[in-house]
Design an enzyme around this catalytic site. Sequence first.
Site, PDB file in Angstrom:
ATOM      1  N   LYS A 170      25.669  41.474  38.454  1.00 49.86           N
ATOM      2  CA  LYS A 170      26.532  40.213  38.219  1.00 49.86           C
ATOM      3  C   LYS A 170      26.392  39.008  39.696  1.00 49.86           C
ATOM      4  O   LYS A 170      27.371  39.353  40.279  1.00 49.86           O
ATOM      5  CB  LYS A 170      27.407  40.239  37.571  1.00 49.86           C
ATOM      6  CG  LYS A 170      28.207  38.839  36.997  1.00 49.86           C
ATOM      7  CD  LYS A 170      29.812  39.060  37.533  1.00 49.86           C
ATOM      8  CE  LYS A 170      30.344  38.714  38.845  1.00 49.86           C
ATOM      9  NZ  LYS A 170      29.483  37.119  38.991  1.00 49.86           N
ATOM     10  N   GLY A 221      33.186  41.403  48.553  1.00 52.12           N
ATOM     11  CA  GLY A 221      33.924  40.090  48.250  1.00 52.12           C
ATOM     12  C   GLY A 221      35.104  40.246  48.526  1.00 52.12           C
ATOM     13  O   GLY A 221      35.414  41.161  49.612  1.00 52.12           O
ATOM     14  N   SER A 222      36.027  39.560  48.135  1.00 55.49           N
ATOM     15  CA  SER A 222      37.732  39.353  48.405  1.00 55.49           C
ATOM     16  C   SER A 222      38.632  41.048  48.050  1.00 55.49           C
ATOM     17  O   SER A 222      38.393  41.134  46.945  1.00 55.49           O
ATOM     18  CB  SER A 222      38.100  38.107  47.716  1.00 55.49           C
ATOM     19  OG  SER A 222      38.225  39.177  46.411  1.00 55.49           O
ATOM     20  N   THR A 223      39.271  40.530  49.237  1.00 56.81           N
ATOM     21  CA  THR A 223      40.595  42.364  48.681  1.00 56.81           C
ATOM     22  C   THR A 223      41.212  42.160  47.115  1.00 56.81           C
ATOM     23  O   THR A 223      41.049  42.870  46.628  1.00 56.81           O
ATOM     24  CB  THR A 223      41.115  42.118  49.938  1.00 56.81           C
ATOM     25  OG1 THR A 223      40.560  42.128  51.339  1.00 56.81           O
ATOM     26  CG2 THR A 223      41.609  43.372  49.559  1.00 56.81           C
ATOM     27  N   THR A 225      39.852  40.572  44.514  1.00 64.37           N
ATOM     28  CA  THR A 225      39.364  40.987  43.307  1.00 64.37           C
ATOM     29  C   THR A 225      38.442  42.031  43.558  1.00 64.37           C
ATOM     30  O   THR A 225      38.887  43.139  42.618  1.00 64.37           O
ATOM     31  CB  THR A 225      38.061  39.594  43.869  1.00 64.37           C
ATOM     32  OG1 THR A 225      38.245  39.273  43.854  1.00 64.37           O
ATOM     33  CG2 THR A 225      37.125  40.982  42.262  1.00 64.37           C
ATOM     34  N   GLY A 226      38.536  43.089  44.535  1.00 58.59           N
ATOM     35  CA  GLY A 226      38.527  44.578  45.373  1.00 58.59           C
ATOM     36  C   GLY A 226      39.393  45.551  44.185  1.00 58.59           C
ATOM     37  O   GLY A 226      39.637  46.173  43.631  1.00 58.59           O
ATOM     38  N   GLU A 243      33.513  46.399  49.899  1.00 59.43           N
ATOM     39  CA  GLU A 243      32.765  45.777  50.668  1.00 59.43           C
ATOM     40  C   GLU A 243      34.257  44.710  50.587  1.00 59.43           C
ATOM     41  O   GLU A 243      33.314  43.927  50.257  1.00 59.43           O
ATOM     42  CB  GLU A 243      31.597  46.261  51.273  1.00 59.43           C
ATOM     43  CG  GLU A 243      31.023  45.913  52.506  1.00 59.43           C
ATOM     44  CD  GLU A 243      31.478  44.584  53.079  1.00 59.43           C
ATOM     45  OE1 GLU A 243      32.064  45.015  53.192  1.00 59.43           O
ATOM     46  OE2 GLU A 243      30.383  43.999  53.127  1.00 59.43           O
ATOM     47  N   CYS A 277      30.973  38.776  56.666  1.00 57.67           N
ATOM     48  CA  CYS A 277      32.854  39.885  56.278  1.00 57.67           C
ATOM     49  C   CYS A 277      32.734  40.305  57.929  1.00 57.67           C
ATOM     50  O   CYS A 277      34.111  40.379  58.149  1.00 57.67           O
ATOM     51  CB  CYS A 277      32.465  41.132  55.033  1.00 57.67           C
ATOM     52  SG  CYS A 277      30.543  41.673  55.309  1.00 57.67           S
ATOM     53  N   GLU A 374      42.101  35.910  56.497  1.00 59.75           N
ATOM     54  CA  GLU A 374      40.651  35.999  56.996  1.00 59.75           C
ATOM     55  C   GLU A 374      39.921  34.436  56.892  1.00 59.75           C
ATOM     56  O   GLU A 374      39.412  34.211  55.763  1.00 59.75           O
ATOM     57  CB  GLU A 374      39.602  37.539  56.669  1.00 59.75           C
ATOM     58  CG  GLU A 374      38.493  36.581  56.622  1.00 59.75           C
ATOM     59  CD  GLU A 374      37.258  37.919  55.647  1.00 59.75           C
ATOM     60  OE1 GLU A 374      38.180  38.311  54.063  1.00 59.75           O
ATOM     61  OE2 GLU A 374      36.237  38.040  55.773  1.00 59.75           O
TER      62      GLU A 374
HETATM   63  P1  NDP Z   1      35.733  36.535  44.966  1.00 57.00           P
HETATM   64  O1  NDP Z   1      35.858  38.240  45.599  1.00 57.00           O
HETATM   65  O2  NDP Z   1      35.977  36.359  43.740  1.00 57.00           O
HETATM   66  O3  NDP Z   1      34.189  36.454  44.600  1.00 57.00           O
HETATM   67  C1  NDP Z   1      32.877  37.723  44.493  1.00 57.00           C
HETATM   68  C2  NDP Z   1      32.555  38.281  43.451  1.00 57.00           C
HETATM   69  O4  NDP Z   1      33.608  38.729  42.122  1.00 57.00           O
HETATM   70  C3  NDP Z   1      31.850  36.969  42.579  1.00 57.00           C
HETATM   71  O5  NDP Z   1      30.832  37.748  41.572  1.00 57.00           O
HETATM   72  C4  NDP Z   1      32.872  37.433  41.172  1.00 57.00           C
HETATM   73  O6  NDP Z   1      32.456  36.652  40.718  1.00 57.00           O
HETATM   74  C5  NDP Z   1      33.892  38.521  41.203  1.00 57.00           C
HETATM   75  N1  NDP Z   1      34.787  38.397  40.080  1.00 57.00           N
HETATM   76  C6  NDP Z   1      36.050  37.620  40.361  1.00 57.00           C
HETATM   77  N2  NDP Z   1      36.943  37.941  39.717  1.00 57.00           N
HETATM   78  C7  NDP Z   1      36.433  39.138  39.642  1.00 57.00           C
HETATM   79  C8  NDP Z   1      36.745  40.109  38.784  1.00 57.00           C
HETATM   80  N3  NDP Z   1      38.447  39.571  38.009  1.00 57.00           N
HETATM   81  N4  NDP Z   1      36.394  41.228  38.318  1.00 57.00           N
HETATM   82  C9  NDP Z   1      34.733  41.278  38.792  1.00 57.00           C
HETATM   83  N5  NDP Z   1      34.773  40.153  39.687  1.00 57.00           N
HETATM   84  C10 NDP Z   1      35.197  39.251  39.697  1.00 57.00           C
HETATM   85  O7  NDP Z   1      35.212  35.882  46.460  1.00 57.00           O
HETATM   86  P2  NDP Z   1      35.015  34.071  46.375  1.00 57.00           P
HETATM   87  O8  NDP Z   1      34.422  33.799  45.694  1.00 57.00           O
HETATM   88  O9  NDP Z   1      36.727  34.080  45.891  1.00 57.00           O
HETATM   89  O10 NDP Z   1      35.413  33.998  47.828  1.00 57.00           O
HETATM   90  C11 NDP Z   1      37.544  34.168  48.728  1.00 57.00           C
HETATM   91  C12 NDP Z   1      37.408  35.185  49.464  1.00 57.00           C
HETATM   92  O11 NDP Z   1      37.063  36.228  49.313  1.00 57.00           O
HETATM   93  C13 NDP Z   1      36.819  34.614  50.378  1.00 57.00           C
HETATM   94  O12 NDP Z   1      36.968  33.415  50.967  1.00 57.00           O
HETATM   95  C14 NDP Z   1      36.379  35.502  51.774  1.00 57.00           C
HETATM   96  O13 NDP Z   1      37.418  35.634  52.368  1.00 57.00           O
HETATM   97  C15 NDP Z   1      36.058  36.522  50.460  1.00 57.00           C
HETATM   98  N6  NDP Z   1      34.602  37.384  50.396  1.00 57.00           N
HETATM   99  C16 NDP Z   1      34.302  38.304  51.162  1.00 57.00           C
HETATM  100  C17 NDP Z   1      33.386  38.974  51.352  1.00 57.00           C
HETATM  101  C18 NDP Z   1      32.315  39.336  52.105  1.00 57.00           C
HETATM  102  O14 NDP Z   1      31.119  39.949  52.085  1.00 57.00           O
HETATM  103  N7  NDP Z   1      33.247  41.149  52.032  1.00 57.00           N
HETATM  104  C19 NDP Z   1      31.842  37.221  50.020  1.00 57.00           C
HETATM  105  C20 NDP Z   1      32.828  36.562  49.309  1.00 57.00           C
HETATM  106  C21 NDP Z   1      34.153  36.041  49.393  1.00 57.00           C
HETATM  107  P3  NDP Z   1      32.187  35.100  40.229  1.00 57.00           P
HETATM  108  O15 NDP Z   1      32.349  34.365  41.003  1.00 57.00           O
HETATM  109  O16 NDP Z   1      31.223  34.752  38.445  1.00 57.00           O
HETATM  110  O17 NDP Z   1      33.610  34.248  39.869  1.00 57.00           O
END
Ligand code: NDP
Length: 470
Positions: A170, A221-223, A225-226, A243, A277, A374
Amino acid sequence: MKYCDTLVINGTTVAGEQGSQPVINPATEEVVASSPQASVSQLDQAVAAARDAFADWSRCDDQVRKDALLRIADRIEEHSDELARILVSEQGKPLMIAQREVAASVAWTRYTANLELKVDLVLDSPEKRIEVHRKPLGVVASITPWNWPLMILIWHIMPAIRTGNTVVCKPSEYTPFNALRLIEIIADELPAGVVNIVTGAGEIGQAISEHPGINKVVFTGSTRTGKQIMRAAAGNLKRLTLELGGNDAGIVLPDADLDSIAQPLFIAAFKNMGQTCAALKRLYVHEDMYDALCDKLVAVASKQKVGNGLDEGVTFGPVQNKAQYDYLNALLDDIRATGGRILCGGNSSLERGYFIDPTIVADVDQRSRIVQEEQFGPILPVIRYSNLDEALAMANDTDEGLAGSVWGKDMELASDIAHRMECGSTWINGHGDLHPAAPFGGCKQSGIGVEFGEEGLHEYTRTHTHHIVK
Ligand code: NDP
């Protein structure tokens, strides 16, 4: 250009049952195309297909899986230009960076193809032999972000497939098209159901994390959401690789050669417009060289050509999405309000698009938002220190622990400081260069588990121990 508007479930392309959603080009603010939206019932179908495919895929000869990955690498390479252009139009990065992302995806796939899972012999006595085998987990779900959308997808799914798992992926709703096209291209090289893709917003991500038919989630992704994923995954005790964010510090030692480090420091901080990241997000510089290094960083920043990534000569693109752009502007307002000095950048002269010129900020306090949070964008705070213990304490003063770096000539001192940084990876005279053989992952709240190399491969397996009485 073709923007794929279908999902792949069980080897077949299908329309999303929840309609479609526009994807915005961050350089123009225009709609790129509409991305399909999967229903939760389509996620169920994808998981069921992956479960069915697992029976054969997990048991087939290892060489079959290795050959499949090598063919997949060739197919990605054949479509390099198309995938790079899709990346630019939905993600915003300059074409040259997108081309490198595709090339790295090909190289990483080939490297992963050639990794082997070994059997560990932990005891071999006249009476008994104990062997530890590695077995695939089942269905692995990959949830990917918008910053390096193709590369990170490759990092997630290639080791999963290589080790005999099947996959449901996804992508981020902001950057779905490169992933949809990638899976469409590579699905032909795999039995039906081994790789499936569904798109959709948070609801689908949440349903994935809770799904009883999924055995592992690999997430970047973000902490925030993690943590949500970790809570949701508890239902069937899914394995997790998380990660998450990093707030990486770099420490410049008093003996550093400023002329040779200014350019690599800039690249470390502003790679992919800072949306990486393991980018350098806070720079600690000794007071004796503080102003001189700030001047050199500003000089490098001024050479960037900011604009649409498809335009000739552009080296610096927009921030990927409006929410991130608004967040960065709020950080800039906070810097101005709290007495930080914006040495260059801070806004953009371009009228359309989510552009922020590369921004160097001086005289910010350790407790300011731009240092504590961050930023994940093109703003680098440079913080003054007077002794190394103080610099180290400030560098470690964060809940994150992804990576860090030390810059200087005295290798013994640099190595000592690097060892004392609380993070998963450190570089000396560099920052953020990853290698497919080197484990990468964070400590503290930057994540759980590692990616890459043999250790990364093991994360997609469980141990199966054989006790053989002779
Ligand atoms: P998110 O963590 O929200 O999104 C990353 C992924 O998680 C997307 O595919 C998103 O889907 C999905 N997602 C969202 N909500 C859920 C959930 N409840 N359960 C499972 N999966 C979910 O990142 P953001 O796009 O909101 O970015 C916000 C912050 O995250 C940035 O400011 C940055 O600090 C950090 N970030 C870190 C990254 C890294 O490489 N470590 C990469 C990107 C962001 P969808 O987009 O469809 O909502």
